[in-house]
Design a protein around this motif. Structure first.
Motif, PDB file in Angstrom:
ATOM      1  N   PRO A  20       0.789  -1.236   0.000  1.00 42.60           N
ATOM      2  CA  PRO A  20       0.000   0.000   0.000  1.00 42.60           C
ATOM      3  C   PRO A  20       0.819   1.284   0.000  1.00 42.60           C
ATOM      4  CG  PRO A  20      -0.880  -1.564   1.588  1.00 42.60           C
ATOM      5  CD  PRO A  20       0.425  -2.119   1.118  1.00 42.60           C
ATOM      6  N   LYS A  30      -6.672   7.641  -0.416  1.00 40.71           N
ATOM      7  CA  LYS A  30      -6.740   6.876   0.826  1.00 40.71           C
ATOM      8  C   LYS A  30      -7.346   5.500   0.581  1.00 40.71           C
ATOM      9  CE  LYS A  30      -7.981   7.244   5.692  1.00 40.71           C
ATOM     10  NZ  LYS A  30      -8.558   8.082   6.760  1.00 40.71           N
ATOM     11  N   ASN A  31      -6.615   4.459   0.966  1.00 40.75           N
ATOM     12  CA  ASN A  31      -7.115   3.078   0.897  1.00 40.75           C
ATOM     13  C   ASN A  31      -7.775   2.779  -0.452  1.00 40.75           C
ATOM     14  OD1 ASN A  31      -6.394   2.262   3.634  1.00 40.75           O
ATOM     15  ND2 ASN A  31      -8.059   3.581   4.339  1.00 40.75           N
ATOM     16  N   TRP A  73      -1.825   6.003   7.195  1.00 36.24           N
ATOM     17  CA  TRP A  73      -2.919   6.656   6.470  1.00 36.24           C
ATOM     18  C   TRP A  73      -3.718   5.643   5.652  1.00 36.24           C
ATOM     19  CZ3 TRP A  73      -5.811  10.688   6.647  1.00 36.24           C
ATOM     20  CH2 TRP A  73      -6.494  11.152   5.516  1.00 36.24           C
ATOM     21  N   ASN A  74      -3.052   4.614   5.159  1.00 36.42           N
ATOM     22  CA  ASN A  74      -3.703   3.574   4.348  1.00 36.42           C
ATOM     23  C   ASN A  74      -3.807   2.264   5.137  1.00 36.42           C
ATOM     24  OD1 ASN A  74      -3.903   4.830   1.433  1.00 36.42           O
ATOM     25  ND2 ASN A  74      -1.880   5.379   2.209  1.00 36.42           N
ATOM     26  N   PHE A  83       0.261   3.881  -2.875  1.00 38.92           N
ATOM     27  CA  PHE A  83      -0.113   5.262  -2.558  1.00 38.92           C
ATOM     28  C   PHE A  83       0.807   6.251  -3.275  1.00 38.92           C
ATOM     29  CE2 PHE A  83       0.593   9.059   0.062  1.00 38.92           C
ATOM     30  CZ  PHE A  83      -0.696   9.582   0.092  1.00 38.92           C
ATOM     31  N   ASP A 141      -5.904  -0.730   3.718  1.00 39.56           N
ATOM     32  CA  ASP A 141      -5.193  -1.388   2.617  1.00 39.56           C
ATOM     33  C   ASP A 141      -4.037  -2.239   3.139  1.00 39.56           C
ATOM     34  OD1 ASP A 141      -6.841  -0.381   0.687  1.00 39.56           O
ATOM     35  OD2 ASP A 141      -5.314   0.823  -0.327  1.00 39.56           O
ATOM     36  N   ASN A 155     -13.568   3.334   2.166  1.00 37.45           N
ATOM     37  CA  ASN A 155     -12.120   3.552   2.271  1.00 37.45           C
ATOM     38  C   ASN A 155     -11.751   4.543   3.367  1.00 37.45           C
ATOM     39  OD1 ASN A 155     -13.288   5.618   0.596  1.00 37.45           O
ATOM     40  ND2 ASN A 155     -11.224   6.256   0.047  1.00 37.45           N
TER      41      ASN A 155
END
Length: 428
Positions: A172, A221-222, A306-307, A176, A310, A232
């Motif tokens: 991820p 994001k995600n 932040w993710n 990202f 994921d 997400n």
């Protein structure tokens, strides 16, 4: 009647987020000049969606093209599997998998469920059967593989019950970074970020720049979670994250991992009972190395946090992936990966001028030029050798063909995508 793409979504995008944007965004003269083009594009998409057919509840046809009897997991009769759903995720090497599926489908005269007028199924709206080109209720297909926001209830109506579901994930943090770089020019949330390193500035205080309702915010994001049709914006440690991961585990027969691409293809070959020739590939839609941001450990940790959803998705399926490798046999896997690399090297020498990818401006034939992000030419492509044996020329050309051109070759009229391409190039 249920319209396939939400009018509310598009007009909200145009009015709320482009004209008066959030959190101190200043509508500069440059931005004001961009607004008419973006509004025009969105209105065009709304008009397109209004022409789509209404949603119809159907059941899978009892007989279907290329139907294979028996359980998908049965190895008693290892004949090639032809009923496949590939969930094409963003920025995960999925374009290379797509090319493999296109070639296999063409070779065996299989029936694709293809998008209409664009290269995705009205993404980011949830998938509906009515988004399929020339769709008729009750119709069955062999392969579904273009970008969509996954909706199992609708997808399953297009395929026979024994269809195999496959997808691919990527670390991820790297995903990202790639998505931020590729899509930032169409994410107004990023336009107000100052400095040369917008990604780092964003991760230093993401809440200052992020709004879930803003246009194209899902890219930030995600993105994997969003592609699978989930929320997400779930918080860290939200129990729904693990619930959604179990849902994916239940629905998909195989989850590939981009960082172990050759091993993934060997597992895919084994699942589908395909040959080594069927999974030969050239990397498509790859960025030049100089455009990739090198993230330090602190920035990577922030991107991971932040993710988070994921990351949990990737962590789970990375573990199951290596369980599949162990079941396949490490020695056997090493042998087959070595053979795949050898065969790929042979094809590169046979097909590609110079043996490797080149930057966009050096690609001679427009048929092999990949789609580029706004504002730069960072996606690389290939030149086809002129002295190829006629028997090999066709397969070489297909292996080098990017997604947009291949869809056109398959008969899709991509007027929406091509019009956006003209607007994009004009803005440049």
């Amino acid at each position: 009647m249920r319209i396939t793409c939400s009018l509310r979504f598009h007009f909200q995008v145009c009015i709320l987020h482009l004209i008066m944007f959030n959190k101190g965004f200043k509508c500069t003269a440059v931005v004001r000049r961009l607004i008419p083009w973006i509004v025009l594009t969105k209105v065009m998409l709304v008009l397109y969606c209004l022409t789509a057919t209404r949603q119809v509840n159907i059941s899978v046809a009892k007989t279907s093209p290329g139907d294979i009897t028996g359980s998908p997991d049965s190895k008693q009769d290892c004949s090639p599997k032809v009923n496949i759903m590939f969930m094409k995720t963003h920025k995960t090497a999925s374009s290379t998998i797509l090319n493999i599926l296109y070639r296999f489908g063409e070779k065996h005269k299989l029936k694709f469920a293809l998008p209409d007028r664009r290269n995705d199924f009205c993404y980011p709206q949830p998938f509906l059967c009515s988004q399929v080109k020339d769709y008729r209720p009750g119709e069955c297909f062999n392969i579904v593989c273009n970008h969509m926001r996954f909706n199992y209830q609708e997808v399953s109506k297009l395929l026979p019950p024994n269809a195999l579901y496959v997808t691919i994930l990527r670390d991820p943090v790297d995903l990202f970074e790639s998505a931020f770089h590729y899509y930032q020019k169409i994410i107004p949330l990023t336009w107000s970020i100052s400095g040369n390193n917008k990604l780092t500035e964003f991760l230093n205080n993401p809440e200052a720049f992020y709004s879930p309702e803003a246009i194209n915010s899902f890219y930030l994001k995600n993105l994997l979670f969003f592609d699978f049709g989930f929320d997400n914006n779930l918080k860290v440690n939200d129990p729904r994250v693990m619930k959604e991961i179990q849902y994916v585990s239940k629905r998909f027969h195989l989850v590939l991992i981009a960082e172990y691409f050759e091993e993934s293809l060997i597992l895919l070959k084994d699942l589908l009972c395909w040959s080594m020739e069927d999974i030969l590939y050239f990397k498509l839609n790859v960025r030049r190395t100089s455009s990739v941001s090198r993230l330090d450990p602190e920035t990577r940790a922030k991107a991971l946090q932040w993710n988070w959803a994921d990351w949990k998705l990737y962590e789970h399926f990375n573990a199951t992936f290596w369980e599949r490798v162990e079941a396949y046999g490490r020695t056997r896997m090493e042998r087959d990966v070595k053979e795949l690399k050898r065969r790929n090297a042979e094809m590169r020498a046979t097909c590609i001028e110079g043996g490797d990818a080149v930057e966009a401006q050096r690609i001679k034939d427009t048929h092999f030029k990949p789609w580029q992000p706004i504002g730069e030419k960072s996606i690389m492509g290939y030149n086809l050798r002129n002295d190829i044996n006629p028997e090999r020329r066709s397969i070489c050309a297909k292996m080098l063909t990017p997604e947009i051109q291949y869809l056109s070759d398959l008969g899709v009229n991509l007027w929406v995508t091509r019009l956006w391409g003209l607007l994009k190039d004009y803005i440049l």
